[in-house]
Design a protein around this motif. Sequence first.
Motif, PDB file in Angstrom:
ATOM      1  N   HIS A   1       2.757   1.567  -3.517  1.00  0.00           N
ATOM      2  CA  HIS A   1       1.881   1.880  -4.649  1.00  0.00           C
ATOM      3  C   HIS A   1       1.011   3.110  -4.404  1.00  0.00           C
ATOM      4  O   HIS A   1       0.081   3.351  -5.178  1.00  0.00           O
ATOM      5  CB  HIS A   1       1.001   0.669  -4.976  1.00  0.00           C
ATOM      6  N   ASP A   2       1.298   3.868  -3.363  1.00  0.00           N
ATOM      7  CA  ASP A   2       0.547   5.107  -3.122  1.00  0.00           C
ATOM      8  C   ASP A   2       0.791   6.068  -4.285  1.00  0.00           C
ATOM      9  O   ASP A   2       1.931   6.371  -4.633  1.00  0.00           O
ATOM     10  CB  ASP A   2       1.000   5.744  -1.806  1.00  0.00           C
TER      11      ASP A   2
ATOM     12  N   GLU B   1      -4.359   4.968  -5.710  1.00  0.00           N
ATOM     13  CA  GLU B   1      -4.320   4.423  -4.356  1.00  0.00           C
ATOM     14  C   GLU B   1      -3.734   5.435  -3.375  1.00  0.00           C
ATOM     15  O   GLU B   1      -2.807   6.176  -3.702  1.00  0.00           O
ATOM     16  CB  GLU B   1      -3.493   3.129  -4.321  1.00  0.00           C
TER      17      GLU B   1
ATOM     18  N   LYS C   1       0.823  -1.203   0.000  1.00  0.00           N
ATOM     19  CA  LYS C   1       0.000   0.000   0.000  1.00  0.00           C
ATOM     20  C   LYS C   1       0.861   1.258   0.000  1.00  0.00           C
ATOM     21  O   LYS C   1       0.522   2.259  -0.639  1.00  0.00           O
ATOM     22  CB  LYS C   1      -0.928   0.007   1.215  1.00  0.00           C
TER      23      LYS C   1
ATOM     24  N   GLN D   1      -6.793   4.012   2.711  1.00  0.00           N
ATOM     25  CA  GLN D   1      -7.185   2.607   2.694  1.00  0.00           C
ATOM     26  C   GLN D   1      -7.092   1.986   4.079  1.00  0.00           C
ATOM     27  O   GLN D   1      -7.947   1.174   4.462  1.00  0.00           O
ATOM     28  CB  GLN D   1      -6.303   1.845   1.707  1.00  0.00           C
TER      29      GLN D   1
END
Length: 269
Positions: A202-203, A228, A199, A233
């Motif tokens: 890939h932000d 993302e 996470k 998230q």
Amino acid sequence: MPIDSVITSIWAPATIIRAPLAFTLTLACLPEPQLTEEVSVVFNTLTGLAGYPGLKKLLVAPFDLHKRLIGLIERERDHALAGKPARIIAKLNALVDQEIIEKLYEASCAEVTIDLIVRGICCLRPKIPGLSENTRVFSIVGRFLEHSRILYFENAGQREVFLSSADWMPRNFFRRVELAFPVEQPALRDEIVDKILPKFVHDRVKARELQPDGSYRRLKPEGTEPREQAQLQFRQRSRRRAEKVNKPKRTVRAAKLTPITSIAEAKKS
């Protein structure tokens, strides 16, 4: 006194409330007697009841954290040179220590894939040909204070994950008491490697990538890449879990019974 938890942050309201990604490992809920014993040894060392004997699981500053981290980086370098899987992901607040940086350069030159998520100052320069072309550095500054330090080493397929209180700075390695502790439960370790760390990497909303010249470039989705945002998230995930835990239980309503007042009425019905 038994020690029942270790944390990657500081037990203070200003930190805990604002740091949604400070990890706590509750030892009382896990079958980790050796780790619990080693935490007690650290506290005995701090109180002067015993000298530091050297520990197997815990990496402790100012005693051996720096040396053992260098050993872990060198191991990934050696795995890559031997053609084995090698990868490093480190999430920190700062990267300043010169010797650690030099070892990361060596690992990058040996074809180790390195992703560094460094919120603040980073003295390593990524993407320099012949030096750090296999290294990427990201900085994520969002709504909440990032206070977790996560270290992942591929270790030729034998994954190792450490959570730590220490940034990679001389003051943390040599002038403070800091810990790094392993996450050895397979389910917890895999969740960190497969669900949490990606996470951050890939932000594409709050992340900025460090360039070779020292500047930062804000990342945006490219092509069909999803938009993302790591913190969002995690907040949504925490909200769903809270709703699931606090969801009121359904009560089964009993059927309403009509009392029978007489045998005659019962026969009529």
